[in-house]
Design a protein around this motif. Structure first.
Motif, PDB file in Angstrom:
ATOM      1  N   GLU A  53       0.848  -1.193   0.000  1.00  0.00           N
ATOM      2  CA  GLU A  53       0.000   0.000   0.000  1.00  0.00           C
ATOM      3  C   GLU A  53       0.881   1.238   0.000  1.00  0.00           C
ATOM      4  O   GLU A  53       1.962   1.252   0.601  1.00  0.00           O
ATOM      5  CB  GLU A  53      -0.918   0.009   1.223  1.00  0.00           C
ATOM      6  N   ILE A  54       0.412   2.289  -0.680  1.00  0.00           N
ATOM      7  CA  ILE A  54       1.141   3.557  -0.751  1.00  0.00           C
ATOM      8  C   ILE A  54       0.264   4.650  -0.165  1.00  0.00           C
ATOM      9  O   ILE A  54      -0.897   4.814  -0.564  1.00  0.00           O
ATOM     10  CB  ILE A  54       1.516   3.890  -2.202  1.00  0.00           C
ATOM     11  N   TYR A  97       3.292  10.049  13.065  1.00  0.00           N
ATOM     12  CA  TYR A  97       2.780   9.617  14.362  1.00  0.00           C
ATOM     13  C   TYR A  97       1.263   9.807  14.441  1.00  0.00           C
ATOM     14  O   TYR A  97       0.542   8.976  14.993  1.00  0.00           O
ATOM     15  CB  TYR A  97       3.469  10.401  15.473  1.00  0.00           C
ATOM     16  N   HIS A  98       0.781  10.907  13.877  1.00  0.00           N
ATOM     17  CA  HIS A  98      -0.653  11.168  13.888  1.00  0.00           C
ATOM     18  C   HIS A  98      -1.423  10.085  13.126  1.00  0.00           C
ATOM     19  O   HIS A  98      -2.513   9.673  13.543  1.00  0.00           O
ATOM     20  CB  HIS A  98      -0.930  12.535  13.282  1.00  0.00           C
ATOM     21  N   PHE A  99      -0.854   9.606  12.017  1.00  0.00           N
ATOM     22  CA  PHE A  99      -1.529   8.601  11.192  1.00  0.00           C
ATOM     23  C   PHE A  99      -0.969   7.194  11.428  1.00  0.00           C
ATOM     24  O   PHE A  99      -1.084   6.324  10.561  1.00  0.00           O
ATOM     25  CB  PHE A  99      -1.397   8.963   9.708  1.00  0.00           C
ATOM     26  N   ARG A 100      -0.409   6.957  12.602  1.00  0.00           N
ATOM     27  CA  ARG A 100       0.230   5.665  12.855  1.00  0.00           C
ATOM     28  C   ARG A 100      -0.747   4.496  12.811  1.00  0.00           C
ATOM     29  O   ARG A 100      -0.374   3.389  12.424  1.00  0.00           O
ATOM     30  CB  ARG A 100       0.968   5.695  14.193  1.00  0.00           C
ATOM     31  N   ASP A 101      -2.004   4.735  13.184  1.00  0.00           N
ATOM     32  CA  ASP A 101      -2.982   3.640  13.119  1.00  0.00           C
ATOM     33  C   ASP A 101      -3.211   3.200  11.680  1.00  0.00           C
ATOM     34  O   ASP A 101      -3.417   2.015  11.407  1.00  0.00           O
ATOM     35  CB  ASP A 101      -4.311   4.073  13.750  1.00  0.00           C
ATOM     36  N   VAL A 102      -3.211   4.157  10.748  1.00  0.00           N
ATOM     37  CA  VAL A 102      -3.392   3.812   9.334  1.00  0.00           C
ATOM     38  C   VAL A 102      -2.158   3.098   8.805  1.00  0.00           C
ATOM     39  O   VAL A 102      -2.265   2.108   8.066  1.00  0.00           O
ATOM     40  CB  VAL A 102      -3.664   5.085   8.499  1.00  0.00           C
ATOM     41  N   ILE A 103      -0.986   3.585   9.194  1.00  0.00           N
ATOM     42  CA  ILE A 103       0.260   2.988   8.702  1.00  0.00           C
ATOM     43  C   ILE A 103       0.437   1.573   9.233  1.00  0.00           C
ATOM     44  O   ILE A 103       0.893   0.671   8.514  1.00  0.00           O
ATOM     45  CB  ILE A 103       1.460   3.874   9.089  1.00  0.00           C
TER      46      ILE A 103
END
Length: 437
Positions: A53-54, A97-103
């Motif tokens: 995924e990108i 860090y803010h989008f760590r759940d998505v990553i």
């Protein structure tokens, strides 16, 4: 190994040196060598089968242009591509860090991070082959001349172990010729290190609670955002940068390692560097995408012409020329080392040298649009920063490429040299070494 790729796009507050070209499209979508800048990053990531995924992360509004680009890339690449918009500029590490759940969703083992304003051959496979099991974090580095290093983050490297033992961003004195190249490999432990920085700054409940409040906030009932309740100092505390905050700490803890790349690399900070990048990418097409280069009879060297462009058989193009969609090139036209953007018209016998012609601009008959070519020291292929500043130390405009913004009209038989013309200008005469607002 299961992986993802994250490409950092930045936001409209950045890339001011790229104006007037960034006034019409976000800088990452500016076309270089026939494709939006960030397309080359996505294409490199898609070649690695481990990347599933990108993710594109930025502060740009999700405009129609950005949405169309992402839809096209999904069709071309055949892998999931998503855009994650920051609610405020969080810094290069803070946004991850803010989008760590998505990553971290889907339990990938690691991920690559690429900056959208760097260009190279993106040796992602080579980085994976280079990595030893104990290397959790890898920074790609390149070597630049001593006088250039102060413009970048500098890494002190133990060349026996490839460990980064010291790191400082844009030092005032010489530290090292090895600089941060804007391509990283991280395991998921990176989020623990970034999170520790947030806790150290005593910013309580930064990521999840604020993100949750913003999602639940009814904008129609309140004209304030959550961050309006914080002082400027508090807002600044939420910004975490790899270059200033994370890497110096990782280097002291033996966690950061360097992959030294000895191939072509450049930083695309200004329109001048975009034109040089166009030249470099066209050269790479010779071995990677020869089908993207044209065999038009009037072409010299590497030239890319969009299939919808109309080029007269008597026009002479090249070397290092990109002609965009719907461009009309008239009889006897000469174009060299230039980018001609979508919808532009080059009328009979005009001459375009070392320039960028904006969208739907018109260059009249026998007119001449010319800039001073940007040249790099051939023995220092990574020297890309101080060559491209528009102004010298005294505030004077340097001789540089000529840039025409969108919908600029150049009358017949005039000369525009070393100038920057803002959008929607209808010129009546020639100019030299001017910025036309």
């Amino acid at each position: 190994m299961r992986m993802k790729a994250v490409i950092l796009l930045g936001g409209p507050q950045k890339g001011t040196r790229f104006r007037p070209l960034s006034l019409d499209v976000p800088k990452p979508l500016f076309p270089i060598a026939g494709f939006p800048m960030v397309h080359h990053h996505i294409e490199a990531c898609a070649k690695l089968e481990e990347i599933e995924e990108i993710l594109l992360v930025g502060f740009y509004q999700p405009s129609d242009a950005l949405n169309r680009f992402i839809r096209r890339q999904r069709q071309i690449i055949g892998k999931p591509i998503s855009y994650l918009q920051e609610y405020t500029m969080l810094g290069t590490a803070g946004c991850l860090y803010h989008f760590r759940d998505v990553i971290t969703s889907g339990d990938p083992d690691a991920f690559f991070v690429l900056y959208s304003d760097v260009f190279c051959e993106f040796p992602l496979r080579e980085i994976l082959d280079f990595r030893a099991k104990f290397m959790q974090f890898i920074m790609m580095t390149v070597e630049v001349p001593r006088e250039q290093s102060k413009y970048y983050g500098c890494a002190g490297i133990d060349h026996k172990t490839n460990e980064v033992v010291h790191y400082i961003d844009k030092p005032e004195t010489f530290v090292s010729r090895d600089i941060n190249a804007g391509v990283y490999f991280f395991t998921m432990e990176i989020f623990s290190d970034i999170g520790a920085l947030f806790q150290k700054r005593h910013r309580p409940s930064f990521a999840e609670p604020i993100a949750r409040q913003i999602n639940l906030l009814d904008i129609e009932d309140s004209k304030e955002t959550v961050f309006d309740n914080y002082s400027p100092l508090q807002q600044t505390l939420g910004r975490i940068f790899f270059e200033k905050d994370v890497f110096p700490i990782l280097a002291t803890r033996g966690k950061l390692f360097a992959y030294k790349c000895d191939r072509f690399w450049m930083s695309i900070k200004s329109a001048g560097s975009a034109l040089y990048a166009n030249r470099a990418i066209l050269e790479t097409y010779k071995k990677t995408h020869p089908d993207r280069l044209t065999d038009h009879p009037g072409c010299i060297g590497t030239v890319s012409i969009h299939r919808t462009a109309e080029v007269d058989a008597t026009a002479v193009l090249g070397p290092y020329v990109t002609i965009g969609a719907g461009v009309v090139v008239g009889p006897g036209v000469r174009v060299k080392n230039s980018i001609v953007l979508e919808g532009a018209t080059l009328k009979d016998h005009c001459c375009i040298l070392n320039s960028i012609i904006g969208w739907h601009s018109v260059v009249g008959e026998w007119a001449r649009v010319e800039g001073t070519p940007t040249e790099l020291d051939p023995n220092a292929p990574h020297a890309t920063t101080d060559n491209f500043y528009l102004f010298d130390e005294d505030g004077r405009l340097r001789p540089s490429i000529t840039i025409l913004g969108r919908d600029v009209i150049i009358p017949p038989e005039v000369v525009i040299r070393n100038s920057i013309v803002m959008p929607n200008k209808d010129l009546s005469r020639g100019f030299k070494n001017q910025i036309l607002l």
